[in-house]
Design a protein around this motif. Sequence first.
Motif, PDB file in Angstrom:
ATOM      1  N   SER A 131      50.488 -21.815  44.516  1.00  0.00           N
ATOM      2  CA  SER A 131      50.864 -20.785  45.735  1.00  0.00           C
ATOM      3  C   SER A 131      52.477 -22.065  45.985  1.00  0.00           C
ATOM      4  N   ALA A 132      52.166 -23.372  45.465  1.00  0.00           N
ATOM      5  CA  ALA A 132      53.839 -23.702  44.856  1.00  0.00           C
ATOM      6  C   ALA A 132      54.181 -22.904  44.002  1.00  0.00           C
ATOM      7  N   GLN A 133      54.123 -22.294  42.918  1.00  0.00           N
ATOM      8  CA  GLN A 133      54.862 -22.085  42.135  1.00  0.00           C
ATOM      9  C   GLN A 133      55.654 -20.391  42.370  1.00  0.00           C
ATOM     10  N   LYS A 139      60.793 -18.134  46.350  1.00  0.00           N
ATOM     11  CA  LYS A 139      63.172 -18.754  46.766  1.00  0.00           C
ATOM     12  C   LYS A 139      64.050 -18.374  45.897  1.00  0.00           C
ATOM     13  N   SER A 140      63.450 -18.657  44.819  1.00  0.00           N
ATOM     14  CA  SER A 140      65.009 -19.059  43.477  1.00  0.00           C
ATOM     15  C   SER A 140      65.338 -17.556  43.664  1.00  0.00           C
ATOM     16  N   GLY A 144      62.153 -13.821  51.218  1.00  0.00           N
ATOM     17  CA  GLY A 144      62.232 -14.012  52.575  1.00  0.00           C
ATOM     18  C   GLY A 144      63.130 -14.728  53.322  1.00  0.00           C
ATOM     19  N   ARG A 145      64.573 -14.434  52.735  1.00  0.00           N
ATOM     20  CA  ARG A 145      65.541 -15.437  53.629  1.00  0.00           C
ATOM     21  C   ARG A 145      66.648 -14.315  55.171  1.00  0.00           C
ATOM     22  N   ALA A 150      70.796 -15.616  46.668  1.00  0.00           N
ATOM     23  CA  ALA A 150      69.585 -17.004  46.259  1.00  0.00           C
ATOM     24  C   ALA A 150      71.119 -18.190  46.076  1.00  0.00           C
ATOM     25  N   THR A 151      71.392 -18.064  45.462  1.00  0.00           N
ATOM     26  CA  THR A 151      71.675 -18.542  44.672  1.00  0.00           C
ATOM     27  C   THR A 151      74.282 -18.307  45.502  1.00  0.00           C
TER      28      THR A 151
END
Length: 175
Positions: A131-133, A139-140, A144-145, A150-151
């Motif tokens: 899940s963390a991976q 996020k990368s 979901g933002r 992204a960057t």
Amino acid sequence: MGNSHERSHRDREVCRPGALDLTAGIVCAYVSNISVPAAHLSALIVTVHATLSGLASGGAPAGAAAEPEIEKPTPAQIRKSITPDALMSFIDGRPYKTLRRHLTKHGLDVNSYRKRYGLPADYPTTSANYSAQRSALAKSLGLGRGGVAATEESVAEAAKPKPRSCKPAETQAAA
């Protein structure tokens, strides 16, 4: 005299013309595809015939009982089944990063799996590290933002001025 009447009634029930033919056909098809030892052949015939007779009489098949009772895991077994890297399946004892596909192969969904093995409603279906991976990957990628870039590179790329036209200056003046 009553004895012969009972026997003839029983023989008619057991020897229904369709039941014997159907039993023979099913057993023949089964044995032609699967190797069955000769010692087990008679038991196979009896089982198939009893099942067909049970179905014909409207009852449940002779060998079909309710779903077998499944041993529920203890709270300690439930705790041990949850590791950071994998979840241990109570179906086959193998580790999985996520249980959903595995459960689908066995005809279960998450809720029925939890109910079948007496698991709590908050029992996870995905391992913590997996899940963390997946979260870090999302996020990368900027998922979901709500449209935020992204960057910093993509922000800088958007801020660069774009060339207006590739036409020579003379043709622009004439227009």
